[in-house]
Design a protein around this motif. Sequence first.
Motif, PDB file in Angstrom:
ATOM      1  N   LEU A  70     -32.991  67.993 112.809  1.00  0.00           N
ATOM      2  CA  LEU A  70     -31.552  67.982 112.549  1.00  0.00           C
ATOM      3  C   LEU A  70     -31.219  68.689 111.249  1.00  0.00           C
ATOM      4  O   LEU A  70     -32.064  68.891 110.377  1.00  0.00           O
ATOM      5  CB  LEU A  70     -31.022  66.545 112.508  1.00  0.00           C
ATOM      6  CG  LEU A  70     -31.482  65.613 111.368  1.00  0.00           C
ATOM      7  CD1 LEU A  70     -30.680  65.815 110.083  1.00  0.00           C
ATOM      8  CD2 LEU A  70     -31.366  64.155 111.799  1.00  0.00           C
ATOM      9  N   ILE A  71     -29.956  69.056 111.135  1.00  0.00           N
ATOM     10  CA  ILE A  71     -29.367  69.530 109.883  1.00  0.00           C
ATOM     11  C   ILE A  71     -28.210  68.583 109.584  1.00  0.00           C
ATOM     12  O   ILE A  71     -27.349  68.362 110.432  1.00  0.00           O
ATOM     13  CB  ILE A  71     -28.832  70.971 109.994  1.00  0.00           C
ATOM     14  CG1 ILE A  71     -29.906  71.914 110.536  1.00  0.00           C
ATOM     15  CG2 ILE A  71     -28.327  71.456 108.641  1.00  0.00           C
ATOM     16  CD1 ILE A  71     -29.377  73.296 110.888  1.00  0.00           C
TER      17      ILE A  71
ATOM     18  N   SER B  70     -34.302  68.673 108.448  1.00  0.00           N
ATOM     19  CA  SER B  70     -35.528  67.912 108.731  1.00  0.00           C
ATOM     20  C   SER B  70     -36.735  68.645 108.161  1.00  0.00           C
ATOM     21  O   SER B  70     -36.771  69.881 108.155  1.00  0.00           O
ATOM     22  CB  SER B  70     -35.722  67.758 110.248  1.00  0.00           C
ATOM     23  OG  SER B  70     -34.725  66.960 110.805  1.00  0.00           O
ATOM     24  N   PRO B  71     -37.739  67.890 107.656  1.00  0.00           N
ATOM     25  CA  PRO B  71     -38.933  68.533 107.093  1.00  0.00           C
ATOM     26  C   PRO B  71     -39.558  69.530 108.071  1.00  0.00           C
ATOM     27  O   PRO B  71     -39.789  69.202 109.242  1.00  0.00           O
ATOM     28  CB  PRO B  71     -39.873  67.349 106.838  1.00  0.00           C
ATOM     29  CG  PRO B  71     -38.957  66.187 106.623  1.00  0.00           C
ATOM     30  CD  PRO B  71     -37.795  66.423 107.552  1.00  0.00           C
TER      31      PRO B  71
ATOM     32  N   GLU C 175     -36.149  81.116 104.637  1.00  0.00           N
ATOM     33  CA  GLU C 175     -36.735  80.919 103.309  1.00  0.00           C
ATOM     34  C   GLU C 175     -36.048  79.756 102.604  1.00  0.00           C
ATOM     35  O   GLU C 175     -34.830  79.591 102.672  1.00  0.00           O
ATOM     36  CB  GLU C 175     -36.559  82.190 102.480  1.00  0.00           C
ATOM     37  CG  GLU C 175     -37.115  82.111 101.074  1.00  0.00           C
ATOM     38  CD  GLU C 175     -36.802  83.336 100.235  1.00  0.00           C
ATOM     39  OE1 GLU C 175     -37.191  83.368  99.058  1.00  0.00           O
ATOM     40  OE2 GLU C 175     -36.141  84.272 100.765  1.00  0.00           O
ATOM     41  N   GLU C 176     -36.845  78.933 101.926  1.00  0.00           N
ATOM     42  CA  GLU C 176     -36.285  77.825 101.153  1.00  0.00           C
ATOM     43  C   GLU C 176     -35.628  78.366  99.885  1.00  0.00           C
ATOM     44  O   GLU C 176     -36.265  79.036  99.073  1.00  0.00           O
ATOM     45  CB  GLU C 176     -37.379  76.820 100.776  1.00  0.00           C
ATOM     46  CG  GLU C 176     -37.896  75.987 101.939  1.00  0.00           C
ATOM     47  CD  GLU C 176     -36.942  74.876 102.340  1.00  0.00           C
ATOM     48  OE1 GLU C 176     -35.907  74.701 101.661  1.00  0.00           O
ATOM     49  OE2 GLU C 176     -37.230  74.188 103.328  1.00  0.00           O
ATOM     50  N   LEU C 177     -34.341  78.092  99.705  1.00  0.00           N
ATOM     51  CA  LEU C 177     -33.605  78.505  98.517  1.00  0.00           C
ATOM     52  C   LEU C 177     -32.925  77.294  97.895  1.00  0.00           C
ATOM     53  O   LEU C 177     -32.278  76.505  98.600  1.00  0.00           O
ATOM     54  CB  LEU C 177     -32.522  79.530  98.869  1.00  0.00           C
ATOM     55  CG  LEU C 177     -32.938  80.948  99.252  1.00  0.00           C
ATOM     56  CD1 LEU C 177     -31.700  81.728  99.697  1.00  0.00           C
ATOM     57  CD2 LEU C 177     -33.611  81.652  98.084  1.00  0.00           C
ATOM     58  N   THR C 178     -33.057  77.117  96.590  1.00  0.00           N
ATOM     59  CA  THR C 178     -32.305  76.068  95.918  1.00  0.00           C
ATOM     60  C   THR C 178     -30.841  76.497  95.850  1.00  0.00           C
ATOM     61  O   THR C 178     -30.512  77.679  96.037  1.00  0.00           O
ATOM     62  CB  THR C 178     -32.826  75.838  94.496  1.00  0.00           C
ATOM     63  OG1 THR C 178     -32.584  77.020  93.699  1.00  0.00           O
ATOM     64  CG2 THR C 178     -34.322  75.528  94.498  1.00  0.00           C
ATOM     65  N   ASP C 179     -29.959  75.543  95.558  1.00  0.00           N
ATOM     66  CA  ASP C 179     -28.546  75.888  95.397  1.00  0.00           C
ATOM     67  C   ASP C 179     -28.359  76.893  94.271  1.00  0.00           C
ATOM     68  O   ASP C 179     -27.539  77.812  94.376  1.00  0.00           O
ATOM     69  CB  ASP C 179     -27.723  74.626  95.113  1.00  0.00           C
ATOM     70  CG  ASP C 179     -27.466  73.807  96.365  1.00  0.00           C
ATOM     71  OD1 ASP C 179     -27.790  74.283  97.465  1.00  0.00           O
ATOM     72  OD2 ASP C 179     -26.939  72.688  96.247  1.00  0.00           O
TER      73      ASP C 179
END
Length: 367
Positions: A161-162, A294-295, A304-308
């Motif tokens: 999920l998101i 979800s992990p 790609e994982e991006l921080t805020d």
Amino acid sequence: LGTIAKSSPTFQKKRADSFALLKKIRAIYLSAGTAQGLDLPTKYHRTSLCKHATAGSGGVEVNLLQKAGRAFYKGLQTCGSVWTCPICGNKIQEIRRQEIAHGMKYFYGQGKQAVMITFTFPHEKNQLLKTLLDQFKEALKLLRKGGTFSRKCKSFGYEGLIRSLEITHGQKGWHPHTHELWFVDANLCEEDFKKFILAKWFDACNQAGLIAENKEKAFLEHSIDVRFNCSTSDYLAKFDDSNNWGIDREMAKASSKKGKKAGRHPFALADENEDALFLEYTKAIKGTAQIYWSPGLKKTVNIEELTDKEASELEGDDELKIVGMIPKRLWYTVTKKELRAKVLDLTEDNKDIVYIRSFIFTESKNE
């Protein structure tokens, strides 16, 4: 994920409004910092320095993305807050919207569907936002507790999920709620799915103390909303849909929706000088994520994982032109007279740095 935005008169107006709102938010935080007796009132919150203070000893660089025709500054402090900054928040939300749309496209390509569940609960005007958020988070944990939940989700073909947290304020006070986008089998039994979710949410909220006595019937009628086979706004736009507001925007761009007195976004509270409420909101959401995946789900769909903070500093992959530098002494005039949006407008209107400096200098002499 492409270019963030394209310059236009409408975009320039929105940008000017965002800078004006950021100025109001800065004033709220500086006032709070002064009241707290801080040696530097700007220490109260990092947003008070965002797009205002320089990041180094030099001046402020003015840049232009040539294909998009959009100008931006380099060399300014950036807060990276999706909750408290209309400038950073808008950029972050657009990146998150694109990520959500990408995720939906991936799972529809896998023969799945996207189901959006909105979770809410009863609340009263006198309840503090922090208290409501703590109880809400506990209810969301209890919702997923136990093997029965996992087994049932597996039977629905659940892939992950998101979740998006949204907070508004209205006649009944603070209204936190979440939109969850579940990726499940396309042919699941909709009635069975709704019954299962509602029953689990009722039990979770009851255990978390969120259902008052004699409010059970109202809770069962209004606490969840389920929409099956959700589409993205990009998909709707292709068909010139009059709504043009898909699930990706519903989830990621809460601050862009038009607020009503019955449910105003906290930015509206700041804009309407309701400082105490905006400060309560600021404290309550500290350390809280707006969007949760979800992990492993982003890896599955190749995002790609991006921080805020990283998302707030993205400027797309367009060809960049450095227009010139605004010295610190002139930047002081830009911020004091709130010319930040105007300088970018001039850049997009193909004015060179000599013209821009002359304009700023003239404004400083008009006081």
